[in-house]
Design a protein around this motif. Structure first.
Motif, PDB file in Angstrom:
ATOM      1  N   GLN A   1       0.833  -1.210   0.000  1.00  0.00           N
ATOM      2  CA  GLN A   1       0.000   0.000   0.000  1.00  0.00           C
ATOM      3  C   GLN A   1       0.864   1.253   0.000  1.00  0.00           C
ATOM      4  N   ARG A   2       1.886   1.257   0.828  1.00  0.00           N
ATOM      5  CA  ARG A   2       2.738   2.436   0.962  1.00  0.00           C
ATOM      6  C   ARG A   2       3.490   2.722  -0.337  1.00  0.00           C
ATOM      7  N   LEU A   3       3.963   1.668  -1.006  1.00  0.00           N
ATOM      8  CA  LEU A   3       4.667   1.860  -2.270  1.00  0.00           C
ATOM      9  C   LEU A   3       3.730   2.427  -3.335  1.00  0.00           C
ATOM     10  N   LEU A   4       2.546   1.845  -3.475  1.00  0.00           N
ATOM     11  CA  LEU A   4       1.592   2.343  -4.459  1.00  0.00           C
ATOM     12  C   LEU A   4       1.207   3.786  -4.159  1.00  0.00           C
TER      13      LEU A   4
ATOM     14  N   ALA B   1       8.217  -5.896  -2.097  1.00  0.00           N
ATOM     15  CA  ALA B   1       6.944  -5.258  -2.424  1.00  0.00           C
ATOM     16  C   ALA B   1       6.647  -5.381  -3.916  1.00  0.00           C
ATOM     17  N   LEU B   2       7.668  -5.182  -4.737  1.00  0.00           N
ATOM     18  CA  LEU B   2       7.481  -5.287  -6.182  1.00  0.00           C
ATOM     19  C   LEU B   2       7.156  -6.722  -6.590  1.00  0.00           C
TER      20      LEU B   2
ATOM     21  N   VAL C   1       6.944   3.473 -11.849  1.00  0.00           N
ATOM     22  CA  VAL C   1       5.786   4.326 -12.094  1.00  0.00           C
ATOM     23  C   VAL C   1       4.541   3.466 -12.064  1.00  0.00           C
ATOM     24  N   LEU C   2       3.417   4.056 -11.651  1.00  0.00           N
ATOM     25  CA  LEU C   2       2.156   3.348 -11.750  1.00  0.00           C
ATOM     26  C   LEU C   2       1.827   3.092 -13.213  1.00  0.00           C
TER      27      LEU C   2
ATOM     28  N   VAL D   1       1.203   9.604  -5.351  1.00  0.00           N
ATOM     29  CA  VAL D   1       1.252  10.986  -4.869  1.00  0.00           C
ATOM     30  C   VAL D   1       2.386  11.762  -5.512  1.00  0.00           C
ATOM     31  N   ARG D   2       3.546  11.151  -5.627  1.00  0.00           N
ATOM     32  CA  ARG D   2       4.733  11.890  -6.074  1.00  0.00           C
ATOM     33  C   ARG D   2       5.204  11.529  -7.469  1.00  0.00           C
TER      34      ARG D   2
END
Length: 242
Positions: A35-38, A72-73, A92-93, A43-44
């Motif tokens: 969640q934090r990574l996404l 996480a990836l 990047v998303l 956001v940035r």
């Protein structure tokens, strides 16, 4: 032509709650690390791996932080596919991810101050905090920035609505700005100006008196000369029987 325009869309919610919705399936159970990574990418924007590892795991040494990022990836790749991609040295998303925060930002960019303004726009600017309950320093920074941009946009909306003679929308925008930050004088000035344009001088003076009392009681300071000059001509009008 955008090849992703007709693709099923992921929905990432950061306002009011954290939630990831898979195309045509519904909510996905995502661990906090992922969640934090996404969220940071949403956001940035695109960021290098070393930046992401350092921001997300500031208390870990570099090898451990990088291992956390790889983990996480790996989870994201095996559970939700290519929602995160790697291009030009940055993560990047993926292009098929819609983020609610990005929609809000459309109200906070160059178009703010140019209109049109409606109650729906005011509502979009007024509610839903960014990642409520999250206390990471980068989240607090972004939440504060978003808060300030919302206030500026609401105050700009007051000017636009008053210029169009729409005092109802101006009143809504000014009231929401005061609600977001009761100590913000520019929001109080906006509310005073709305009451003045409506001819409600007693209400304008009441806003001034309430704010002056709040500042004195809570902060031990007085209102600015600018706000005093705005209200001073109204004092006789507010009490005059004529």
């Amino acid at each position: 032509m955008d090849d992703t325009a007709d693709c099923p869309r992921w929905q990432l919610h950061l306002l009011d709650r954290w939630q990831l919705l898979a195309p045509d399936e519904g909510p996905v159970d995502v661990p906090q690390r992922e969640q934090r990574l996404l969220s940071l990418l949403a956001v940035r924007g695109p960021r290098r791996r070393d930046y992401l590892a350092g921001v997300l795991w500031p208390d870990s040494d570099e090898p451990r932080a990088r291992a956390n990022l790889r983990g996480a990836l790996w989870w994201l790749h095996h559970r939700v596919g290519s929602i995160v991609t790697d291009g030009a040295g940055c993560l990047v998303l993926g292009p098929a991810v819609d983020v609610d925060l990005h929609g809000l930002r459309t109200y906070l960019g160059p178009r703010v101050g140019t209109g049109p303004v409606s109650p729906a726009v005011i509502d979009a600017l007024s509610f839903d905090d960014l990642l409520p309950g999250w206390v990471e320093p980068w989240v607090l920074e972004e939440r504060h920035l978003l808060h300030q941009l919302r206030l500026q946009a609401l105050e700009a909306s007051v000017d636009l609505a008053l210029g169009a003679g729409d005092t109802a929308t101006a009143l809504l925008a000014a009231t929401r700005a005061v609600g977001l930050d009761p100590f913000r004088e520019s929001a109080r000035r906006a509310l005073v100006r709305v009451h003045v344009q409506e001819g409600n001088y007693a209400d304008a003076v009441a806003v001034y008196d309430t704010f002056a009392d709040l500042l004195h009681r809570e902060l031990g300071i007085r209102v600015s000369d600018e706000l005093q000059r705005l209200v001073r001509p109204l004092l006789w009008s507010a009490v005059s029987p004529d």
